[in-house]
Design a protein around this motif. Structure first.
Motif, PDB file in Angstrom:
ATOM      1  N   THR A 104       0.863  -1.175   0.000  1.00 26.46           N
ATOM      2  CA  THR A 104       0.000   0.000   0.000  1.00 26.46           C
ATOM      3  C   THR A 104       0.895   1.219   0.000  1.00 26.46           C
ATOM      4  O   THR A 104       1.651   1.450   0.947  1.00 26.46           O
ATOM      5  N   VAL A 106       1.616   5.022   0.451  1.00 29.31           N
ATOM      6  CA  VAL A 106       1.105   6.249   1.056  1.00 29.31           C
ATOM      7  C   VAL A 106       2.082   7.348   0.667  1.00 29.31           C
ATOM      8  O   VAL A 106       3.236   7.347   1.098  1.00 29.31           O
ATOM      9  N   VAL A 130      -2.602   5.348  -1.847  1.00 32.40           N
ATOM     10  CA  VAL A 130      -3.147   6.394  -0.983  1.00 32.40           C
ATOM     11  C   VAL A 130      -2.355   7.676  -1.244  1.00 32.40           C
ATOM     12  O   VAL A 130      -1.152   7.729  -0.998  1.00 32.40           O
ATOM     13  N   ILE A 297      -6.941   6.259   6.771  1.00 31.53           N
ATOM     14  CA  ILE A 297      -6.112   5.224   6.147  1.00 31.53           C
ATOM     15  C   ILE A 297      -6.383   3.865   6.784  1.00 31.53           C
ATOM     16  O   ILE A 297      -6.512   2.847   6.085  1.00 31.53           O
TER      17      ILE A 297
END
Length: 304
Positions: A104, A106, A130, A297
């Motif tokens: 993921t 970020v 993200v 998140i």
């Protein structure tokens, strides 16, 4: 060796790898078999920006936070160039060396361009995207127009273009150890309660000499001179990434990366991706609204 935790604000164990060809610092917190959350900072910050997010997620996820070359505790090799493509190369070597998968991303600030470059090269390693006040450039036809429109209204971009044309950019950014507060404020945070000696030391101590500032200078100079090259994915990579779960969180008081210019890039690539707008929150949104961002998140990770 004593490691400065900045009055306990960054208590995480320093780790290093030479996989990118220099000593790259990172923190690696949480269960070794947990889902990987890879946090990518921008200008002129480092992993310290994600300190609250690390604390919020490390109980359930493996949170990996590298410092780009020339930032944070990473080395600043004098023989290297500091363009976007160099940072993408470095991140790619880092991810492959640690064999990170199911990532993921970020991404904040230019961490967005670096992270999307990684995604372009290795879409199979990416699970989610993200964007936190971090653009998601991915070969969009309108990218150049949006960058130009944003630069026309951004005090930071106006300054670096003028300073480069007048030969003053390296001189000013070469003294970030002294002027870090004005540089951060020009880009924008709104919560002035953050400012204390430890916070200033965390952001400024890394830039003790002009030679230490090569990373920060390189990013700004590359924007001013057009030296940065955005990664252009092929059609298969674009389709693969567009199919990933994605979310944007944007501090709407950001004067450096205006929502009106960059959120459309996100929504064009991820039309079903939720967008959370945070009123009164500046460019360094992870400083202004750490709890709100961490909660969004964490919820996104759980739901996807």
């Amino acid at each position: 060796m004593r490691v400065d935790t900045f009055d306990g604000m960054y208590p995480y164990t320093p780790r290093f790898t030479d996989a990118p060809g220099f000593a790259m610092h990172f923190v690696d917190e949480g269960p070794a078999d947990g889902e990987v959350v890879l946090c990518l900072h921008g200008e002129p910050t480092w992993g310290f920006l994600f300190r609250h997010l690390i604390a919020a997620l490390r109980g359930t996820h493996r949170v990996v936070v590298p410092d780009h070359m020339g930032f944070g505790r990473s080395e600043t090799p004098p023989s290297r160039s500091y363009w976007l493509q160099d940072h993408i190369d470095n991140l790619e070597r880092f991810v492959l060396a640690l064999d990170l998968r199911g990532i993921t991303l970020v991404m904040h600030d230019f961490g967005g361009a670096v992270g999307m470059g990684l995604a372009s090269r290795h879409p199979d390693r990416i699970r989610r995207i993200v964007s936190v006040n971090g653009p998601t450039p991915f070969g969009q036809a309108t990218l150049g127009e949006r960058l130009a429109a944003n630069a026309a209204v951004s005090p930071w971009f106006q300054w670096i273009v003028r300073a480069e044309s007048e030969g003053r950019l390296e001189v000013v950014l070469g003294e970030l150890g002294f002027n870090i507060l004005s540089t951060l404020k020009l880009n924008g945070f709104e919560d002035h309660r953050l400012i204390n000696d430890a916070w200033l030391r965390a952001y400024g101590a890394r830039f003790a000499t002009p030679a230490d500032c090569a990373g920060a200078i390189g990013w700004a100079k590359g924007v001013a001179t057009g030296a940065h090259r955005f990664e252009m994915p092929d059609a298969a990579a674009r389709r693969a990434i567009a199919a990933k779960p994605a979310m944007a969180i944007w501090g709407m008081a950001d004067r450096t990366l205006h929502a009106e210019h960059f959120l459309p890039l996100f929504s064009a690539l991820f039309p079903g991706g939720p967008v959370h707008r945070l009123p009164g929150v500046g460019h360094y949104s992870l400083e202004d609204a750490p709890d709100a961002i961490a909660n969004r998140i964490a919820t996104f990770l759980a739901q996807t």
